[in-house]
Design a protein around this motif. Structure first.
Motif, short mmCIF file in Angstrom:
data_model
loop_
_atom_site.label_atom_id
_atom_site.label_comp_id
_atom_site.label_asym_id
_atom_site.label_seq_id
_atom_site.Cartn_x
_atom_site.Cartn_y
_atom_site.Cartn_z
N LYS A 25 0.83 -1.20 0.00
CA LYS A 25 0.00 0.00 0.00
C LYS A 25 0.87 1.26 0.00
CE LYS A 25 -3.30 2.54 2.74
NZ LYS A 25 -3.65 2.84 4.10
N LEU A 26 1.85 1.30 0.90
CA LEU A 26 2.71 2.47 1.00
C LEU A 26 3.62 2.62 -0.21
CD1 LEU A 26 3.66 2.23 4.77
CD2 LEU A 26 2.20 3.95 3.70
N ALA A 27 4.11 1.50 -0.75
CA ALA A 27 4.99 1.56 -1.92
C ALA A 27 4.24 2.12 -3.12
CB ALA A 27 5.53 0.17 -2.23
N MET A 28 2.99 1.72 -3.31
CA MET A 28 2.20 2.25 -4.42
C MET A 28 1.94 3.75 -4.23
SD MET A 28 1.63 -0.03 -6.70
CE MET A 28 0.18 0.48 -7.58
N GLU A 29 1.67 4.14 -3.02
CA GLU A 29 1.36 5.53 -2.71
C GLU A 29 2.57 6.45 -2.91
OE1 GLU A 29 0.19 7.96 1.30
OE2 GLU A 29 -0.66 5.96 1.05
N HIS A 30 3.76 5.98 -2.57
CA HIS A 30 4.96 6.82 -2.59
C HIS A 30 5.91 6.51 -3.74
CE1 HIS A 30 3.98 8.70 1.21
NE2 HIS A 30 3.67 7.51 1.67
N ASN A 35 4.55 9.86 -8.57
CA ASN A 35 4.63 11.19 -7.96
C ASN A 35 5.47 12.17 -8.76
OD1 ASN A 35 3.15 10.97 -5.33
ND2 ASN A 35 4.50 9.20 -5.18
N GLY A 36 5.63 11.91 -10.03
CA GLY A 36 6.33 12.85 -10.90
C GLY A 36 7.77 13.13 -10.52
N GLY A 37 8.44 12.15 -9.95
CA GLY A 37 9.85 12.33 -9.60
C GLY A 37 10.08 13.19 -8.37
N CYS A 38 9.08 13.36 -7.54
CA CYS A 38 9.20 14.15 -6.31
C CYS A 38 10.28 13.54 -5.41
CB CYS A 38 7.85 14.17 -5.59
SG CYS A 38 7.89 14.97 -3.99
N GLU A 39 11.24 14.34 -5.00
CA GLU A 39 12.35 13.83 -4.19
C GLU A 39 11.88 13.35 -2.82
OE1 GLU A 39 15.79 16.33 -3.98
OE2 GLU A 39 15.66 16.82 -6.11
N GLU A 40 10.88 14.01 -2.26
CA GLU A 40 10.35 13.60 -0.96
C GLU A 40 9.71 12.22 -1.05
OE1 GLU A 40 6.91 14.98 2.15
OE2 GLU A 40 7.98 16.53 1.04
N PHE A 45 9.89 6.36 -0.32
CA PHE A 45 9.83 5.06 -0.97
C PHE A 45 11.05 4.21 -0.59
CE2 PHE A 45 10.64 2.33 -4.73
CZ PHE A 45 9.46 1.61 -4.74
N LYS A 46 12.23 4.81 -0.58
CA LYS A 46 13.44 4.08 -0.20
C LYS A 46 13.38 3.66 1.27
CE LYS A 46 16.50 6.19 -3.58
NZ LYS A 46 17.64 7.07 -3.81
N GLU A 47 12.86 4.52 2.11
CA GLU A 47 12.72 4.22 3.54
C GLU A 47 11.76 3.05 3.74
OE1 GLU A 47 12.29 7.12 7.31
OE2 GLU A 47 10.60 7.23 5.91
N ILE A 48 10.66 3.03 3.01
CA ILE A 48 9.68 1.94 3.09
C ILE A 48 10.31 0.63 2.64
CG2 ILE A 48 7.53 1.08 2.07
CD1 ILE A 48 6.68 4.11 1.94
N ASN A 49 11.05 0.67 1.54
CA ASN A 49 11.72 -0.53 1.04
C ASN A 49 12.73 -1.08 2.04
OD1 ASN A 49 10.64 -1.22 -1.52
ND2 ASN A 49 11.60 0.59 -2.38
#
Length: 56
Positions: A25-30, A35-40, A45-49
């Motif tokens: 769920k979180l990976a799809m969201e972030h 998200n158009g390459g948004c750095e945040e 996404f990296k933190e979730i992974n």
């Protein structure tokens, strides 16, 4: 470093299924592509992974 369970939004007693569901769920969201390459979003996404790879 933050608590990996907190990052995924699950309790410490969560089973593998709950971890995987929350991760997906979180990976799809972030995901950066959504998200158009948004750095945040990319950082989150990296933190979730990382959290999922450690806990799984």
């Amino acid at each position: 470093m933050r608590d990996y369970y907190e990052i995924l939004g699950v309790e410490r007693s969560a089973d593998d299924g709950a971890l995987k569901a929350s991760f997906r769920k979180l990976a799809m969201e972030h995901h950066p592509d959504r998200n158009g390459g948004c750095e945040e979003a990319e950082g989150r996404f990296k933190e979730i992974n990382e959290a999922y790879s450690i806990l799984s």
